[in-house]
Design a protein around this motif. Structure first.
Motif, PDB file in Angstrom:
ATOM      1  N   ALA A   1       0.997   4.138  -3.252  1.00 50.39           N
ATOM      2  CA  ALA A   1       0.908   5.594  -3.118  1.00 50.39           C
ATOM      3  C   ALA A   1       2.138   6.291  -3.683  1.00 50.39           C
ATOM      4  O   ALA A   1       2.026   7.210  -4.505  1.00 50.39           O
ATOM      5  N   SER A   2       3.337   5.849  -3.279  1.00 52.16           N
ATOM      6  CA  SER A   2       4.550   6.556  -3.693  1.00 52.16           C
ATOM      7  C   SER A   2       4.872   6.345  -5.163  1.00 52.16           C
ATOM      8  O   SER A   2       5.240   7.270  -5.875  1.00 52.16           O
TER       9      SER A   2
ATOM     10  N   TYR B   1      -4.401   4.514 -12.774  1.00 52.65           N
ATOM     11  CA  TYR B   1      -4.360   4.145 -11.358  1.00 52.65           C
ATOM     12  C   TYR B   1      -4.640   2.652 -11.104  1.00 52.65           C
ATOM     13  O   TYR B   1      -3.855   1.964 -10.441  1.00 52.65           O
TER      14      TYR B   1
ATOM     15  N   SER C   1      -9.362   6.031 -10.559  1.00 55.51           N
ATOM     16  CA  SER C   1      -9.474   5.507  -9.192  1.00 55.51           C
ATOM     17  C   SER C   1      -9.538   3.981  -9.216  1.00 55.51           C
ATOM     18  O   SER C   1      -9.751   3.380 -10.262  1.00 55.51           O
ATOM     19  N   TRP C   2      -9.381   3.374  -8.055  1.00 51.95           N
ATOM     20  CA  TRP C   2      -9.311   1.920  -7.940  1.00 51.95           C
ATOM     21  C   TRP C   2     -10.647   1.247  -8.260  1.00 51.95           C
ATOM     22  O   TRP C   2     -11.681   1.648  -7.748  1.00 51.95           O
TER      23      TRP C   2
ATOM     24  N   HIS D   1       2.412   8.259  -7.424  1.00 52.07           N
ATOM     25  CA  HIS D   1       2.781   9.676  -7.446  1.00 52.07           C
ATOM     26  C   HIS D   1       3.982   9.908  -8.375  1.00 52.07           C
ATOM     27  O   HIS D   1       3.983  10.818  -9.199  1.00 52.07           O
TER      28      HIS D   1
ATOM     29  N   GLU E   1       0.829  -1.218   0.000  1.00 54.29           N
ATOM     30  CA  GLU E   1       0.000   0.000   0.000  1.00 54.29           C
ATOM     31  C   GLU E   1       0.863   1.267   0.000  1.00 54.29           C
ATOM     32  O   GLU E   1       0.483   2.286  -0.577  1.00 54.29           O
TER      33      GLU E   1
END
Length: 140
Positions: free
Chosen positions: A53-54, A74, A129-130, A57, A49
């Protein structure tokens, strides 16, 4: 549980991560295999997780710096993280080149289509989005 495997990293793994983070990677040098390898590199030292995120980005920033921000997807990014993490957990002792020999589907760009229909995966919603798989669950 989740464990760190940073000892698996080679000099060239560290170099790839360094170039990616410094944004000195040429666009042509960053193909599917490098994407998978970079994701695997991060997964050896961070939980999935955090990587999602990283890395998300960073990939968006990289795509934007190359003038193609809409290339970032994404759901695809997170799905690949789950697929790569599943392979890494199944073969925790293998360095990257041996891992892709053991799990050749990692090099198949269409591997996520084992979990998603094309319509679902390539929808605008999934891009932003997921979205859960609509064929079968991803590796946990």
């Amino acid at each position: 549980g989740w464990e760190m495997y940073t000892s698996r990293l080679t000099e060239s793994d560290l170099q790839l991560r360094e170039q990616f983070e410094a944004r000195t990677l040429a666009n042509g040098a960053f193909r599917h295999r490098e994407h998978v390898r970079l994701t695997w590199i991060y997964l050896t030292s961070q939980p999935p997780e955090v990587v999602a995120a990283s890395l998300g980005h960073s990939l968006l920033a990289l795509a934007t710096s190359h003038g193609v921000p809409d290339r970032f997807h994404y759901t695809l990014t997170v799905a690949w993280i789950r697929i790569i993490e599943g392979a890494r957990r199944a073969h925790p002792d293998l360095p990257f080149d041996a891992l892709v020999d053991a799990v050749p589907s990692l090099l198949d760009k269409d591997a996520p289509l084992a979990y998603y229909t094309r319509d679902c995966l390539y929808s605008d919603t999934a891009k932003q989005s997921w979205i859960e798989p609509d064929v079968q669950p991803l590796p946990r």
